[in-house]
Every structure is written in structure tokens, then in C-alpha cells.
Design a protein around this motif. Structure first.
Motif, mmCIF file in Angstrom:
data_model
loop_
_atom_site.group_PDB
_atom_site.id
_atom_site.type_symbol
_atom_site.label_atom_id
_atom_site.label_comp_id
_atom_site.label_asym_id
_atom_site.label_seq_id
_atom_site.Cartn_x
_atom_site.Cartn_y
_atom_site.Cartn_z
ATOM 1 N N ALA A 157 0.833 -1.202 0.000
ATOM 2 C CA ALA A 157 0.000 0.000 0.000
ATOM 3 C C ALA A 157 0.867 1.252 0.000
ATOM 4 N N GLY A 158 0.431 2.243 -0.744
ATOM 5 C CA GLY A 158 1.095 3.541 -0.776
ATOM 6 C C GLY A 158 0.039 4.613 -1.002
ATOM 7 N N TRP A 159 0.377 5.614 -1.774
ATOM 8 C CA TRP A 159 -0.625 6.634 -2.118
ATOM 9 C C TRP A 159 -0.241 7.287 -3.434
ATOM 10 N N ASN A 160 -1.202 7.339 -4.343
ATOM 11 C CA ASN A 160 -1.004 7.944 -5.658
ATOM 12 C C ASN A 160 -2.130 8.942 -5.886
ATOM 13 N N TRP A 161 -1.796 10.240 -5.829
ATOM 14 C CA TRP A 161 -2.811 11.276 -5.960
ATOM 15 C C TRP A 161 -3.474 11.254 -7.335
ATOM 16 N N ALA A 162 -2.710 10.954 -8.373
ATOM 17 C CA ALA A 162 -3.291 10.911 -9.718
ATOM 18 C C ALA A 162 -4.347 9.811 -9.808
ATOM 19 N N ALA A 163 -4.063 8.654 -9.213
ATOM 20 C CA ALA A 163 -5.042 7.570 -9.223
ATOM 21 C C ALA A 163 -6.255 7.907 -8.362
ATOM 22 N N PHE A 164 -6.047 8.705 -7.300
ATOM 23 C CA PHE A 164 -7.169 9.072 -6.423
ATOM 24 C C PHE A 164 -8.137 10.007 -7.148
ATOM 25 N N PHE A 165 -7.604 11.038 -7.801
ATOM 26 C CA PHE A 165 -8.471 12.026 -8.446
ATOM 27 C C PHE A 165 -8.947 11.579 -9.825
ATOM 28 N N PHE A 166 -8.189 10.733 -10.502
ATOM 29 C CA PHE A 166 -8.499 10.430 -11.898
ATOM 30 C C PHE A 166 -8.672 8.933 -12.172
ATOM 31 N N SER A 167 -9.000 8.150 -11.148
ATOM 32 C CA SER A 167 -9.315 6.744 -11.392
ATOM 33 C C SER A 167 -10.725 6.669 -11.991
ATOM 34 N N PRO A 168 -10.944 5.785 -12.978
ATOM 35 C CA PRO A 168 -10.033 4.775 -13.530
ATOM 36 C C PRO A 168 -9.179 5.259 -14.685
ATOM 37 N N PHE A 169 -9.261 6.570 -15.015
ATOM 38 C CA PHE A 169 -8.539 7.076 -16.193
ATOM 39 C C PHE A 169 -7.037 6.862 -16.074
ATOM 40 N N TRP A 170 -6.488 7.025 -14.867
ATOM 41 C CA TRP A 170 -5.036 6.896 -14.689
ATOM 42 C C TRP A 170 -4.554 5.513 -15.096
ATOM 43 N N PHE A 171 -5.314 4.476 -14.780
ATOM 44 C CA PHE A 171 -4.896 3.109 -15.105
ATOM 45 C C PHE A 171 -4.842 2.903 -16.619
ATOM 46 N N PHE A 172 -5.836 3.402 -17.329
ATOM 47 C CA PHE A 172 -5.808 3.268 -18.787
ATOM 48 C C PHE A 172 -4.680 4.128 -19.379
ATOM 49 N N TYR A 173 -4.428 5.278 -18.799
ATOM 50 C CA TYR A 173 -3.350 6.150 -19.278
ATOM 51 C C TYR A 173 -1.994 5.471 -19.137
ATOM 52 N N ARG A 174 -1.810 4.710 -18.059
ATOM 53 C CA ARG A 174 -0.552 4.001 -17.813
ATOM 54 C C ARG A 174 -0.564 2.572 -18.368
ATOM 55 N N LYS A 175 -1.581 2.238 -19.159
ATOM 56 C CA LYS A 175 -1.682 0.936 -19.830
ATOM 57 C C LYS A 175 -1.850 -0.230 -18.847
#
Length: 326
Positions: A157-175
Motif C-alpha cells: 500500500a502507498g498513495w497515488n494522488w493521480a489515481a485518487f483524483f483520476f481513477s479509472p482514467f489513470w490506469f488506462f493512461y498508464r496501460k
């Protein structure tokens, strides 16, 4: 001498046939006449004392065409026979087939190591820092540091602000398509489930307001304010209570939709590291040399705007479908 493929050392612009070019009598470097006058001397004047001599840019060697054979292709560099759909020769790394759009081959050896405060051969649980940086590409320094921290602490476990605000878009952006599809599906399921009670609150609010204010195509903000002001205190209070219930319902609706984003932020870096390790090891098993590995990493790694846009359009289509069915 032809200077069309050269750049002026003062302004950096490439020479054209219409330019007035002057050449330094000491080192032979070409300049725009206006640039020479502005600077008042050769751009390489300080290097003249060391015997500097300007040299033209060497011409770019054009690759030899790929040889067609009855069984497929033959690499023009090493002669290795390959199948007809081979893009990269597995023996020498030479490009054979058509290059997919956006795929690059030549880059500075240390380009993606910029900002990476780790030794290139530092182990990150199965891949080196350099391999991870070439695969991650955008913001490689930040993610390599996160991967190092995961290895040191052993925490998933950690913390990713981009994944928090822009999930699920961040996952598709990072493939990271599997995790992206999971969080997108979870968002759709929650939206469909929570939209039912929210719709009931909306209908109740409309019913209360329509008792006192005429709601039709002629309604304006000014007109509704006038009708509201003309109501007695009891009616106004009833409308206010209905509006407060709707506000609370909408706040709870969007807060509940953000719950999956908390889990996405907690485990995004761990999921990303798993993808990097798995893909890099897979490419290492296939590639027979460093050049082939780099080409594959550039293709399979990095980010994709098309994946992000695809996720966005799916989400918007689902939202419009819910509104239409309501």
C-alpha cells in the motif's frame, strides 16, 4: 559550400537558400550575416585558441531495404531469416517491417534516467532501475523512487494522488488495462445502484417544488425567485427542506462513487510495479539483445492518451444511458 542542413550557431535556425551566410575565417563556421553583426564575432571565438575547426553535420545513413524471400523476410544487416510479420530482427535489432505510429527507435542512452536518483543496475525486485525507467518513460524518476520504497519497506500500500483524483482514467493512461477495467466496472456498478435512491429524491424534490412553482419551458431563474418570494413562510420552508435533502443525497452519491478511488490510490503504485516487472521480464525473455529490448519497451511502455480517451467516452456513454433510462 552547401549549408542547407546546418544551423546558425547564434540563433539556432537552419539555413535556407535565401539566407545571407558568412563564414568565420578562423574555424569555417557558417553564420547568418545579421547574427554575425549582432554578436560581433564568431560564436566559437573562445575555442579558436585551442585550434577548433568547424565540421559539417555528417549525413544520415539511410537503412537498407528489407529483403523479401519466399518464406518471409531476410534482415539486410545480419542476414537472419524472419517471418513476414516481424517488425524487429531478433538477432541484431534492425527494423524490418512497418513502424507503428508513435514508435521511436533512436534516443539518448540516458534520456529516461533523468531525475532517477538510483544506480542504473539497482534491483527493483526483478528489474533494474534503468529497465524500469525506459519502460515507465514519463515521470520515471518519481515512479522508480516509489518502486525502491516498496522493495525497501515490503509494503504494497502507498498513495497515488493521480489515481485518487483520476481513477479509472489513470490506469488506462498508464496501460494497466485490467485494473482500469476493474475500477471502471466498479464505478458503473455503484453508479447504477446509487442512481435509484438518488432518482427518488430528485422526483420527491420536483414534486414539492412543482406544488408552488410552475415548472415549464418558460421558467427562468428570475421568475422562480419571484414566485418563491411570493410564497408564505411554511411553503418556503418546505421547499428549503426538499432542497436540503437533495443536496445531501447528491453529496452522498458522489462521496460513495469516490470510495473505490481510495483503494485505487492505495494500490496503484503496487499494481504498476507488478506490470512493469512482468512486462520487462517478458521482453527480456524475447529480446536477444539490448537494442531489441529498448524498441519493445518504447512500444509497450510509456503512456497512451487513446486509452484515457476511450475510458472517458465509455464513462460518458454510461452516464447518458442512466440519465436516459431515468
Amino acid at each position: 559550400m552547401n549549408y542547407l542542413n546546418e544551423n546558425c550557431p547564434v540563433c539556432g535556425k537552419q539555413f535556407t537558400p535565401q539566407d545571407d551566410v558568412v563564414v568565420c575565417p578562423d574555424c569555417g563556421a557558417p553564420h547568418h550575416r545579421d547574427c554575425w553583426r549582432e554578436k560581433g564575432a564568431c560564436a566559437f571565438a573562445e575555442a579558436h585558441r585551442d585550434g577548433y575547426t568547424w565540421q559539417p553535420t555528417p549525413p544520415v545513413q539511410q537503412p537498407q531495404p528489407t529483403q523479401q524471400t519466399q518464406d518471409g523476410l531476410r534482415c539486410p544487416r545480419c542476414g537472419e531469416p524472419c517471418s513476414a510479420d516481424t517488425l524487429v530482427c531478433p538477432t541484431c535489432g534492425n527494423r524490418l517491417g512497418a513502424v507503428p505510429e508513435g514508435m521511436a527507435y533512436a534516443f539518448n542512452e540516458d534520456y529516461f534516467m533523468r531525475g532517477v536518483d538510483a544506480q542504473p543496475d539497482a534491483d527493483l525486485d526483478g528489474v533494474t532501475a534503468k529497465e524500469a525507467a525506459i519502460f515507465v518513460q514519463q515521470r520515471a524518476g518519481a515512479y522508480v523512487r516509489k518502486f525502491q520504497k516498496q522493495k525497501t519497506t515490503g509494503r504494497k500500500a502507498g498513495w497515488n494522488w493521480a489515481a485518487f483524483f483520476f481513477s479509472p482514467f489513470w490506469f488506462f493512461y498508464r496501460k494497466i488495462y485490467k485494473a482500469g477495467a476493474f475500477f471502471l466496472g466498479l464505478w458503473m456498478a455503484l453508479s447504477a445502484f446509487l442512481f435509484i435512491p438518488l432518482g427518488r429524491v430528485v422526483d420527491q424534490t420536483d414534486a414539492v417544488v412543482s406544488q408552488y412553482i410552475t415548472i415549464d419551458e418558460t421558467l427562468t431563474l428570475e421568475k422562480s425567485a419571484q414566485e418563491y418570494a411570493a410564497l408564505d413562510a411554511a411553503a418556503q420552508q418546505e421547499i428549503q427542506q426538499a432542497a436540503h435533502r437533495l443536496t445531501r443525497a447528491m453529496a452522498l452519491f458522489y462521496a460513495a462513487l469516490f470510495v473505490p478511488n481510495i483503494f485505487a490510490a492505495l494500490f496503484a503504485d503496487h499494481l504498476y510495479k507488478k506490470k512493469v516487472v512482468k512486462d520487462v521480464q517478458s521482453m527480456r525473455d524475447f529480446a536477444q539483445n539490448e537494442q531489441t529490448f529498448k524498441m519493445l519497451a518504447l512500444r509497450r511502455g510509456g503512456v497512451t492518451v487513446f486509452g484515457l480517451l476511450g475510458c472517458y467516452f465509455l464513462q460518458m456513454m454510461f452516464q447518458n444511458l442512466l440519465l436516459y433510462l431515468s
